[in-house]
Design an enzyme around this catalytic site. Structure first.
Site, PDB file in Angstrom:
ATOM      1  NE  ARG A 224      -4.286  -1.395   0.292  1.00  0.00           N
ATOM      2  CZ  ARG A 224      -4.569  -2.359  -0.590  1.00  0.00           C
ATOM      3  NH1 ARG A 224      -3.769  -2.585  -1.604  1.00  0.00           N
ATOM      4  NH2 ARG A 224      -5.662  -3.089  -0.462  1.00  0.00           N
ATOM      5  CG  HIS A 272      -3.541  -0.415  -6.944  1.00  0.00           C
ATOM      6  ND1 HIS A 272      -3.873   0.157  -5.731  1.00  0.00           N
ATOM      7  CD2 HIS A 272      -3.597  -1.752  -6.726  1.00  0.00           C
ATOM      8  CE1 HIS A 272      -4.125  -0.790  -4.836  1.00  0.00           C
ATOM      9  NE2 HIS A 272      -3.954  -1.948  -5.424  1.00  0.00           N
TER      10      HIS A 272
HETATM   11  C1  GLV Z   1      -5.729  -4.879  -4.009  1.00  0.00           C
HETATM   12  O1  GLV Z   1      -5.070  -3.911  -3.795  1.00  0.00           O
HETATM   13  C2  GLV Z   1      -6.168  -5.805  -3.013  1.00  0.00           C
HETATM   14  O2  GLV Z   1      -6.083  -5.494  -1.819  1.00  0.00           O
HETATM   15  O3  GLV Z   1      -6.629  -6.889  -3.377  1.00  0.00           O
END
Ligand code: GLV
Length: 309
Positions: A224, A272
């Site tokens: 993250r 992401h």
């Molecule tokens: C994506 O970021 C997840 O947490 O699956």
């Protein structure tokens, strides 16, 4: 049985149709803040609003559409007395392994250098890789971290692992707990983050952490954005302590256009995508767990709300 699908997808019917196909016995509805409460039994969610839990008081379990549940734990009225279940793998860890290997190999094999040379039709061969110069340290040894570590051992990199609790993974030197963190960092040049975001791990990639890595360090963050102190990474790139970073996650997403990460040549930014949610695998897993839960069978992946993952 009633199932509510609660996620910001502009086309929720892509999901609800598949849930119906997988669980024909269920009534499946896409949640909307203006619709009246439906007394749903199960909710399948991604970053749901508090209004959901104000309206729906008969939920028997909540299923998260991702592996990371930090977005869900931010919801203040998340019920504490029903299982909250996260996604387990569902095709994500192999993608993460692929992403991490790609970023690592780009650095260790100097492939970025050869791309630059090609622009000038320049044929120049650099010295071969010495694997012992690229020890990798994987933080977090859950489904994802383990898969990443295994992939790295397959290519004969030196692999260290660090997690809160002890793990045994063939070919991986695993360190457990805060007291071994320093030793883990000192043995690591390429730091890979797959940790869950909790109060204990927020900001874990900071000035101090980066300064304890081996020289010419590389950072690969697929956890993250809040695990990383952005300015500390920029400073470590300035001093040369860190030579390169691959970042897939950010404190603010989308990463703001004026963020310095976009323009640093030593940083690779991806939006992401290191592990995409695969709709079929995800809903197959969640609907199977819903069926198990409804039948009174044990369900795996229930999170410990106090622990944060
Ligand atoms: C994506 O970021 C997840 O947490 O699956």
């Amino acid at each position: 049985m009633k199932i509510l699908f609660v996620a910001g997808d502009p086309k929720p019917e892509r999901w609800t149709a598949l849930i119906r196909a997988l669980l024909p016995e269920a009534e499946v509805l896409a949640w909307h803040p203006d619709s009246p409460p439906v007394n749903a039994d199960y909710a399948i969610v991604w970053q749901p609003p508090e209004a959901l839990f104000e309206q729906e008081k008969s939920l028997k379990a909540v299923f998260n559409l991702g592996a990371g549940i930090d977005g869900l734990l931010k919801v203040r009225n998340l019920p504490g007395d029903i299982p909250v279940v996260r996604l387990e793998d569902a095709g994500m860890s192999v993608q993460m392994a692929e992403y991490v290997l790609h970023q690592l190999i780009d650095a260790s094999r100097g492939l970025d250098m050869y791309r630059v040379q090609q622009q000038d039709s320049h044929w120049k061969i650099h010295r071969p890789i010495k694997r012992e110069e690229w020890p990798v340290g994987v933080m977090g040894l859950g489904h994802i971290g383990k898969r990443v570590a295994r992939a790295l051992t397959g290519l004969e990199y030196t692999v260290n692992g660090w997690a809160r609790s002890a793990h045994e993974i063939a070919g991986v030197r695993a360190f457990a707990g805060n007291e071994r963190f320093g030793e883990f960092l000192a043995s690591t040049r390429v730091l890979v983050n797959t940790l869950p975001l909790t109060e204990a791990t927020r900001g874990i990639i900071n000035r101090d952490t980066l300064s304890r890595l081996q020289p010419d360090a590389v950072v690969i963050n697929v956890g993250r954005g809040e695990h990383l102190v952005d300015q500390d990474l920029l400073d470590a790139l300035d001093t040369g302590q860190v030579m390169r970073a691959s970042l897939d996650v950010f404190s603010r997403e989308p990463l703001p256009e004026d963020h310095p990460f976009w323009t640093r040549p030593e940083i690779t930014v991806t939006p992401h995508i290191s592990a995409r949610t695969l709709r079929d695998a995800t809903l197959e897993q969640i609907t199977r767990k819903i069926r198990d839960h409804a039948a009174g069978r044990e369900v795996s992946g229930i999170i410990d709300i106090g622990r944060g993952y």
